[in-house]
Design a protein around this motif. Sequence first.
Motif, PDB file in Angstrom:
ATOM      1  N   TYR A 109       9.512 -66.128-115.843  1.00  0.00           N
ATOM      2  CA  TYR A 109       9.683 -66.834-117.112  1.00  0.00           C
ATOM      3  C   TYR A 109      11.073 -66.543-117.653  1.00  0.00           C
ATOM      4  O   TYR A 109      11.545 -65.406-117.566  1.00  0.00           O
ATOM      5  CB  TYR A 109       8.633 -66.374-118.126  1.00  0.00           C
TER       6      TYR A 109
ATOM      7  N   GLY B  69       9.336 -61.429-114.532  1.00  0.00           N
ATOM      8  CA  GLY B  69       8.394 -62.055-113.620  1.00  0.00           C
ATOM      9  C   GLY B  69       7.650 -61.015-112.817  1.00  0.00           C
ATOM     10  O   GLY B  69       7.800 -59.810-113.036  1.00  0.00           O
TER      11      GLY B  69
ATOM     12  N   LYS C  81       6.304 -65.276-109.720  1.00  0.00           N
ATOM     13  CA  LYS C  81       6.271 -66.110-110.918  1.00  0.00           C
ATOM     14  C   LYS C  81       7.228 -65.506-111.930  1.00  0.00           C
ATOM     15  O   LYS C  81       7.222 -64.298-112.140  1.00  0.00           O
ATOM     16  CB  LYS C  81       4.860 -66.170-111.488  1.00  0.00           C
TER      17      LYS C  81
ATOM     18  N   GLU D 129      -1.180 -61.239-118.538  1.00  0.00           N
ATOM     19  CA  GLU D 129      -1.351 -62.429-117.692  1.00  0.00           C
ATOM     20  C   GLU D 129      -1.955 -62.052-116.341  1.00  0.00           C
ATOM     21  O   GLU D 129      -2.873 -62.717-115.856  1.00  0.00           O
ATOM     22  CB  GLU D 129      -0.015 -63.140-117.491  1.00  0.00           C
TER      23      GLU D 129
ATOM     24  N   ARG E 214       1.585 -66.065-102.882  1.00  0.00           N
ATOM     25  CA  ARG E 214       2.244 -67.016-103.787  1.00  0.00           C
ATOM     26  C   ARG E 214       1.589 -66.931-105.162  1.00  0.00           C
ATOM     27  O   ARG E 214       0.386 -67.046-105.296  1.00  0.00           O
ATOM     28  CB  ARG E 214       2.151 -68.443-103.247  1.00  0.00           C
ATOM     29  N   MET E 215       2.421 -66.767-106.187  1.00  0.00           N
ATOM     30  CA  MET E 215       1.930 -66.676-107.560  1.00  0.00           C
ATOM     31  C   MET E 215       2.360 -67.882-108.398  1.00  0.00           C
ATOM     32  O   MET E 215       2.027 -67.959-109.570  1.00  0.00           O
ATOM     33  CB  MET E 215       2.450 -65.385-108.228  1.00  0.00           C
ATOM     34  N   ASN E 216       3.097 -68.799-107.809  1.00  0.00           N
ATOM     35  CA  ASN E 216       3.593 -69.958-108.556  1.00  0.00           C
ATOM     36  C   ASN E 216       3.105 -71.241-107.907  1.00  0.00           C
ATOM     37  O   ASN E 216       2.489 -71.219-106.850  1.00  0.00           O
ATOM     38  CB  ASN E 216       5.124 -69.929-108.635  1.00  0.00           C
ATOM     39  N   SER E 217       3.395 -72.357-108.541  1.00  0.00           N
ATOM     40  CA  SER E 217       2.983 -73.657-108.009  1.00  0.00           C
ATOM     41  C   SER E 217       4.130 -74.374-107.298  1.00  0.00           C
ATOM     42  O   SER E 217       4.032 -75.565-107.027  1.00  0.00           O
ATOM     43  CB  SER E 217       2.447 -74.534-109.147  1.00  0.00           C
TER      44      SER E 217
ATOM     45  N   TYR F 198       0.644 -55.592-107.720  1.00  0.00           N
ATOM     46  CA  TYR F 198       1.548 -56.431-108.503  1.00  0.00           C
ATOM     47  C   TYR F 198       2.743 -55.592-108.948  1.00  0.00           C
ATOM     48  O   TYR F 198       2.587 -54.419-109.273  1.00  0.00           O
ATOM     49  CB  TYR F 198       0.855 -56.969-109.752  1.00  0.00           C
TER      50      TYR F 198
END
Length: 197
Positions: free
Chosen positions: A107, A82, A105, A177, A93-96, A59
């Motif tokens: 913020y 992020g 992802k 997170e 993929r870390m997001n929807s 990560y």
Amino acid sequence: MPRKEIPDNAIELVAKHINARSNKNYGIPVVGHKENIEIPQIFEIIPFDQIDDSDRRFYAIDGSYNSEQFYNGLCIAIYAAGYICFHRGQQIRMNSLDDPVILGKAYYPQNILITHQEHLVAIYDEFLTLEPVKQLIDFLGEKPEEIFSYKKEQICTNLSTLLGFCQEVLEISLVLEIVNLTETKPGDFIAREVGHS
């Protein structure tokens, strides 16, 4: 100011040094198609998916902030942070989202307009409601004024201090997170830049 001419021999000397450094052989294998200059001609010695052949996840967290003040006193300011994840040489993929490019992802706030000092307080208050920051505060089990070494009034003194604070704490919140993701296992790596210039 009078115009100055640069002597030809000075220009030739500079060009000679540029050419010598540009054409130095560094011993890196050249791979690619010489006929197609749009393809990079120098690659890693080992492809990334062969380097990352462990079952560990990697990560990377990063953030930034920026602001722009206009002549009429209006100011636009934003901070963001992020993370992305690689596993076995592939970005996960870390997001929807259904975006084929953006896999990480991130913020960022909704409040970005500043016309007076109270808006700095609004940005701070919204910051505390971002999901990763709320989770960090819940994890630590204290009120924000007990967690952070500076009081809200000190942080909101000026825009640069506020944005830097929000970015830094948001990045730290993302560590928590990531740790709490079901996919994250012991031995996975989380990289976060500590210093900013």
